[in-house]
Design a protein around this motif. Structure first.
Motif, PDB file in Angstrom:
ATOM      1  N   ARG A 136       0.829  -1.191   0.000  1.00  0.00           N
ATOM      2  CA  ARG A 136       0.000   0.000   0.000  1.00  0.00           C
ATOM      3  C   ARG A 136       0.873   1.254   0.000  1.00  0.00           C
ATOM      4  N   ARG A 195      -1.434   7.951   0.675  1.00  0.00           N
ATOM      5  CA  ARG A 195      -2.022   8.971  -0.166  1.00  0.00           C
ATOM      6  C   ARG A 195      -1.111  10.193  -0.211  1.00  0.00           C
ATOM      7  N   TYR A 236      -0.545  14.215  -1.288  1.00  0.00           N
ATOM      8  CA  TYR A 236      -1.400  15.390  -1.341  1.00  0.00           C
ATOM      9  C   TYR A 236      -0.738  16.498  -2.151  1.00  0.00           C
ATOM     10  N   ARG A 259       0.603  18.741  -5.604  1.00  0.00           N
ATOM     11  CA  ARG A 259       1.598  18.528  -6.649  1.00  0.00           C
ATOM     12  C   ARG A 259       2.408  19.803  -6.810  1.00  0.00           C
ATOM     13  N   VAL A 288      -6.419   2.307 -10.197  1.00  0.00           N
ATOM     14  CA  VAL A 288      -5.960   3.256 -11.217  1.00  0.00           C
ATOM     15  C   VAL A 288      -6.546   2.857 -12.560  1.00  0.00           C
ATOM     16  N   GLN A 311       3.008   3.740  -8.197  1.00  0.00           N
ATOM     17  CA  GLN A 311       1.850   4.197  -7.425  1.00  0.00           C
ATOM     18  C   GLN A 311       1.885   5.698  -7.163  1.00  0.00           C
ATOM     19  N   ALA A 312       3.065   6.259  -6.935  1.00  0.00           N
ATOM     20  CA  ALA A 312       3.150   7.708  -6.732  1.00  0.00           C
ATOM     21  C   ALA A 312       2.764   8.453  -8.006  1.00  0.00           C
ATOM     22  N   GLN A 326      -0.863   8.605  -8.773  1.00  0.00           N
ATOM     23  CA  GLN A 326      -1.681   9.469  -7.916  1.00  0.00           C
ATOM     24  C   GLN A 326      -1.748  10.901  -8.421  1.00  0.00           C
TER      25      GLN A 326
END
Length: 374
Positions: free
Chosen positions: A42, A45, A47, A49, A236, A333-334, A337
């Motif tokens: 995992r 999250r 936040y 950019r 995604v 994963q980053a 996001q």
């Protein structure tokens, strides 16, 4: 505090590999250890950019490439004039400690406090002794690296920070070099980054692909045990993982991520590269940017030449510590996001002291579309 908040992907890396003491080029056992079952860990999250208004741009006025590319990038990305720093640096691979200190002080004293990331508009210098320049400017010089370059280095606090204003919160500005082999190649890289923005925010009919290539090179293939399972990336839309082998690559289509471990990836590095693509290989000297294309070890600028928008490689012998190279799951994963290439790559490397980040830092294919203007 940051160490206590290691994300799960870092813990996974530590558990899965007792790192060999030998260098990435050392001879090793005839076969690799059995791979654990592939599974996703995992990713916390993220936040916000970093955007053009928060990016500092450093231009070396003694370098014609730097002046041309720096001014081009400022114009194309709309970098505020207050965020542009012009300095004079020698045109060689490595800065001395005193030269670096002067540059670091200029960055810290002359850029606004609202600057949370750095773009360095040059190819050389890319190192400070055995440190990479991008890491030294971001998290401070680590002078002891040269004494034993295969030893662990300082943990980047950025790997456990999940916001968009790292300079204001943790005193760190992730940095990336706008490096390519020529002015036209650098301009093309910049245009790919711009074209990538928001491109995959709503998914796509045909998914973008993350190719993770296993290789027969035992020492450089250590990241294979961190590869996630093949198939759609959970949560995604429009991104899938393909686990492949370097000695039997399929036709490469819609490449957004490509990671492997070889001293030299078989050329040509063809395929269909999407704007904003990230690509890297685990080897000892990939980040030594003055190495020619035909050198024994592949230069990460080969990825830029092929069509990638950003890459990462080591400037001094790192040995094959997983923490010194991009973690495949964290990178994928980053990026998915919605953060930039700059942020995704920095989130994926726990020990970045010896690694140089190159590319167009603001590329962000999964960034949400801005709200419509009323």
């Amino acid at each position: 505090m940051a160490k206590a908040r290691f994300s799960r992907w870092q813990a996974l890396a530590a558990l899965l590999l007792a790192v060999a003491a030998g260098g990435a080029q050392a001879a090793g056992p005839a076969s690799a250890p059995a791979q654990p079952e592939a599974r996703w860990s995992r990713m916390p999250r993220l936040y916000g950019r970093i955007t053009a208004d928060e990016l500092g741009l450093v231009i070396n006025t003694a370098d014609p490439y730097s002046v041309t590319i720096g001014e081009y990038y400022a114009r194309r990305r709309g970098i505020p004039e207050a965020n542009i720093l012009r300095v004079q640096l020698p045109l060689r691979a490595s800065l001395s400690r005193d030269e670096f200190t002067a540059l670091d002080q200029a960055v810290r004293s002359r850029l606004p406090e609202t600057v949370n990331g750095l773009a360095l508009a040059w190819v050389q210098p890319y190192a400070v002794e055995c440190n990479s320049l991008t890491s030294a400017l971001a998290q401070g010089l680590q002078p002891d690296v040269c004494a034993h370059s295969c030893a662990p280095t300082r943990v980047s606090p950025y790997t456990s920070y999940f916001g968009a204003r790292p300079w204001l919160v943790i005193g760190l500005r992730p940095a990336m070099q706008l490096a390519a082999r020529s002015v036209p190649a650098a301009m093309a890289m910049i245009e790919r980054g711009i074209a990538s923005d928001h491109m995959l925010a709503a998914g796509s009919a045909e998914p973008a692909m993350a190719y993770l290539a296993a290789t027969p090179d035992v020492h450089r293939n250590v990241r294979e045990r961190l590869f996630p399972p093949a198939g759609p990336v959970p949560g995604v839309a429009g991104l899938e993982v393909a686990r492949v082998r370097s000695d039997a690559l399929p036709p490469m289509r819609r490449i957004l991520v490509y990671e492997t471990g070889l001293a030299r990836v078989p050329g040509p590095l063809g395929g269909e590269w999407l704007p904003g693509a990230l690509a890297d290989h685990l080897t000892s000297a990939g980040g030594q940017l003055e190495r020619p294309p035909a050198d024994v070890q592949m230069n990460i600028l080969d990825w830029i030449d092929a069509g990638a928008t950003a890459s990462y490689g080591s400037v001094s012998e790192p040995c094959n510590h997983l923490q010194k190279f991009p973690h495949p799951q964290a990178l994928i994963q980053a990026y998915a996001q919605g953060v930039s290439a700059l942020e995704a790559y920095w989130h994926s490397v726990a020990w970045p002291a010896q690694g140089v980040f190159v590319g167009e830092p603001l590329a962000a294919p999964f960034a949400p579309l801005p709200p419509p203007t009323p």
